[in-house]
Scaffold this motif. Structure first.
Motif, mmCIF file in Angstrom:
data_model
loop_
_atom_site.group_PDB
_atom_site.id
_atom_site.type_symbol
_atom_site.label_atom_id
_atom_site.label_comp_id
_atom_site.label_asym_id
_atom_site.label_seq_id
_atom_site.Cartn_x
_atom_site.Cartn_y
_atom_site.Cartn_z
ATOM 1 N N ASP A 70 -4.121 9.089 -7.295
ATOM 2 C CA ASP A 70 -5.109 8.380 -6.485
ATOM 3 C C ASP A 70 -6.219 7.968 -7.449
ATOM 4 O O ASP A 70 -6.880 8.829 -8.029
ATOM 5 C CB ASP A 70 -5.624 9.354 -5.408
ATOM 6 N N VAL B 268 -9.576 5.725 -8.891
ATOM 7 C CA VAL B 268 -10.811 4.999 -8.572
ATOM 8 C C VAL B 268 -11.432 4.525 -9.889
ATOM 9 O O VAL B 268 -11.581 5.306 -10.827
ATOM 10 C CB VAL B 268 -11.826 5.920 -7.852
ATOM 11 N N GLN C 34 -14.605 -7.621 -9.806
ATOM 12 C CA GLN C 34 -13.958 -8.513 -8.846
ATOM 13 C C GLN C 34 -12.570 -8.925 -9.343
ATOM 14 O O GLN C 34 -11.611 -8.976 -8.562
ATOM 15 C CB GLN C 34 -14.845 -9.768 -8.635
ATOM 16 N N ALA D 138 -10.300 -6.085 -8.585
ATOM 17 C CA ALA D 138 -10.011 -5.948 -7.149
ATOM 18 C C ALA D 138 -9.016 -7.034 -6.719
ATOM 19 O O ALA D 138 -8.085 -6.764 -5.946
ATOM 20 C CB ALA D 138 -11.314 -6.042 -6.357
ATOM 21 N N ILE E 77 -5.496 -6.092 -7.929
ATOM 22 C CA ILE E 77 -4.919 -4.997 -7.121
ATOM 23 C C ILE E 77 -4.435 -5.558 -5.783
ATOM 24 O O ILE E 77 -3.355 -5.217 -5.290
ATOM 25 C CB ILE E 77 -5.970 -3.882 -6.884
ATOM 26 N N HIS E 78 -5.223 -6.460 -5.217
ATOM 27 C CA HIS E 78 -4.865 -7.046 -3.923
ATOM 28 C C HIS E 78 -3.542 -7.819 -4.038
ATOM 29 O O HIS E 78 -2.644 -7.668 -3.203
ATOM 30 C CB HIS E 78 -6.004 -7.966 -3.464
ATOM 31 N N ASN F 224 -2.787 2.854 -4.203
ATOM 32 C CA ASN F 224 -3.398 4.086 -4.724
ATOM 33 C C ASN F 224 -4.481 3.822 -5.756
ATOM 34 O O ASN F 224 -4.778 4.697 -6.575
ATOM 35 C CB ASN F 224 -2.317 5.003 -5.311
ATOM 36 N N ARG G 47 -8.410 1.669 -6.455
ATOM 37 C CA ARG G 47 -9.457 0.717 -6.065
ATOM 38 C C ARG G 47 -10.505 0.679 -7.172
ATOM 39 O O ARG G 47 -10.698 1.664 -7.893
ATOM 40 C CB ARG G 47 -10.086 1.077 -4.717
ATOM 41 N N ILE G 48 -11.142 -0.480 -7.288
ATOM 42 C CA ILE G 48 -12.226 -0.609 -8.268
ATOM 43 C C ILE G 48 -13.513 -0.868 -7.507
ATOM 44 O O ILE G 48 -13.591 -1.791 -6.684
ATOM 45 C CB ILE G 48 -11.914 -1.727 -9.284
ATOM 46 N N VAL G 49 -14.480 -0.002 -7.756
ATOM 47 C CA VAL G 49 -15.759 -0.083 -7.069
ATOM 48 C C VAL G 49 -16.748 -0.777 -7.985
ATOM 49 O O VAL G 49 -16.877 -0.404 -9.157
ATOM 50 C CB VAL G 49 -16.283 1.345 -6.767
#
Ligand SMILES: C[S@@+](CC[C@H](N)C(=O)[O-])C[C@H]1O[C@@H](n2cnc3c(N)ncnc32)[C@H](O)[C@@H]1O
Length: 505
Positions: free
Chosen positions: A66, A68, A78, A81, A84-85, A91, A93-95
């Motif tokens: 998982d 991050v 961006q 993200a 990934i989309h 599993n 995500r980029i914050v």
């Protein structure tokens, strides 16, 4: 601050970093007597992850992990993200945010990665990074923190100073980079120090993002190992070992009877001395909480519980009869000397199995089998074998892992690239990563070939499309030549674990 303009304007080349693979990190920890959590289900946090060129392939390969990523540059976060989309990967995500302002409820992580961040941020963010590690590492978790080392960087400071002083900080990053290239020309004419001239020559061929973010960055604060270790102490953390290749290993004499803590103190002083002795420039430190069991200098004995993989070849005929030293090369062109016949045989066995890994016992028996096949005595002196293996592992000629495994998929009748490789090949600005998390150096033709492997075309049809495309760009080649080149490239993709079984009819 809600973004970092310099990284928005000139994004970092976001590459897969083999030394951050979860099974490699767990293996290095074990060499140091430290048992890290199961890498296959790790919670992974990457700080300053750029567009995720490292984190996303990790998440792809370790589907039960998982992941991050945290990244302050809005443009890079961006881009990650969006990628990934498109990949539909659940599993990771980029914050978009500041690593110094992470929410407390972010949770615990078994692995925290901060590559190229610690030395390149203001002091307050450096402290925040160590704070994040202390607050968010799981009890036996490990953090990977790379940093520039003062001993080796000291001699490069005049170059950084000259580049900063002779370029204009107010210019947009790409323009300032062009200005810096002109300054390098001037310095080449003005300076005579061979060490600096060598670095200048390298920088002229380096990627714009490296030159800019290393030499013109507002912050680049190299630190000695001793000071780094003291900062770990102050933040409730402790050194576990080195994830980077080692040119020398610390061996503690008269360490019998010392408590683990006593040994850790001696070890720390010895590591600090290595900085100066070897003019170390860069370190990749593994770090744990200070309430986790104490690690120790690496022990060859621990190799017995590990597996290994290697992508090495030799340009010479391999001499399995004598202990003549021979050089084995990896795809990056680094040479690793091997003398012991059983180790040469082991390297041959590993290269045949690549990207698969062999466990210690399997490697020992594969080496013995290779020796027998080539008519050399099949008896292997295990102590000598283990010592030679230890040296190669520390140099990163062979990479250790905690699990053995095989990946190989042959090109087949209708070659099909895995979804990650397809997406990387077809998205400008993304590097293709092999199964062992290495960046693949593909030219535009190679990328185009990879990008069309969706499992719908036969090898002949692929070669015809390639021939027509090359002809359009002015390169007329006979069909047999293109077919042969296509065939070779497809086998290379297979060896790097980029191909998969086609799904559906
Ligand atoms: C030298 S780059 C390294 C990128 C990546 N880790 C790699 O090795 O390819 C440093 C990265 O850290 C990010 N960064 C710097 N300060 C940050 C902060 N306070 N919070 C989050 N990210 C930050 C930058 O935007 C940049 O992407």
């Amino acid at each position: 601050m809600d973004t970092l303009a310099s990284y928005d304007e000139l994004p970092y080349d976001s590459l897969p970093l083999p030394e951050t693979q979860p099974d490699f990190l767990a293996a290095v920890a074990r060499l140091h007597g430290f048992v890290a959590p199961d890498p296959s289900q790790a919670r992974i946090l990457e700080l300053g992850c750029a567009q995720g060129g490292n984190l996303i392939p990790l998440a792809w390969r370790w589907l039960e992990s998982d992941c991050v990523g945290v990244e302050l540059s809005r443009v890079q976060a961006q881009a990650g993200a969006d990628f990934i989309h498109r990949l539909g990967l659940p599993n990771v995500r980029i914050v978009h945010g500041d690593l110094a302002a992470l929410p407390d409820d972010l949770g615990e992580f078994d692995i925290i990665i901060a590559h190229g961040v610690f030395s390149w941020v203001p002091p307050a963010v450096r402290h925040a990074l160590l704070d994040v590690c202390r607050r968010h590492l799981s009890p036996h978790g490990i953090a990977y923190i790379s940093f520039n080392v003062a001993a080796g960087w000291h001699a490069l400071q005049p170059l950084r100073t000259a580049l900063i002083e002779r370029t204009s900080a107010e210019l947009p990053a790409p323009e300032r980079h062009r200005q810096a290239l002109r300054v390098l020309d001037q310095l080449q004419a003005e300076w005579s120090d061979p060490f600096l001239l060598k670095e200048i020559a390298y920088l002229k061929t380096a990627t714009p993002s490296y030159l800019f973010h290393e030499y013109l960055a507002e912050f680049n604060a190299p630190m000695g190992f001793g000071e780094f270790a003291a900062q770990l102490d102050a933040h409730g953390l402790r050194y576990v070992g080195e994830a980077g290749p080692r040119r020398a290993v610390v061996e503690l004499e008269d360490a019998w009877g010392l408590t683990p803590e006593g040994m850790a103190g001696r070890w720390r002083d010895a590591e600090a001395a290595l900085d100066d002795a070897l003019a170390i420039r860069f370190r990749r430190a593994l770090v744990a909480r200070d309430d986790a069991p104490c690690a120790q200098p690496p022990q060859a004995e621990a190799l017995r519980g590990l597996a290994f993989h290697a992508d090495l070849h030799s340009d010479e005929e391999i001499d399995l009869e004598t202990s003549t030293e021979q050089g084995f090369l990896n795809p990056a062109g680094n040479t690793f000397p091997v003398a012991l016949p059983a180790m040469k045989a082991a390297v041959m066995a590993l290269s045949a199995a690549y990207p698969g890994a062999l466990g210690y016992a399997a490697l020992l028996s594969a080496a013995s089998q290779v020796l027998a096949e080539y008519g050399a005595g099949a008896d292997v002196d295990e102590a000598a074998f283990r010592d030679a293996l230890f040296q190669l592992v520390l140099l990163h000629g062979l990479m250790p892992a905690v699990v053995a495994g095989s990946f190989a998929v042959e090109p087949g009748e209708r070659p099909c690239a895995n979804a990650l490789a397809l997406q990387q090949a077809n998205t400008p600005g993304w590097v293709v990563s092999g199964a062992r998390h290495v960046a693949m150096d593909l030219d535009p033709t190679g990328r185009m070939l990879l990008g069309m492997l969706d499992g719908t075309r036969s090898v002949d049809a692929i070669a015809s499309v390639m021939r027509a495309t090359l002809a359009q760009s002015g390169l007329e080649l006979p069909q047999e030549t293109v077919a042969e080149l296509t065939h070779q490239q497809l086998w290379l993709f297979a060896r790097q674990g980029l191909l998969t079984e086609p799904s559906g009819p």
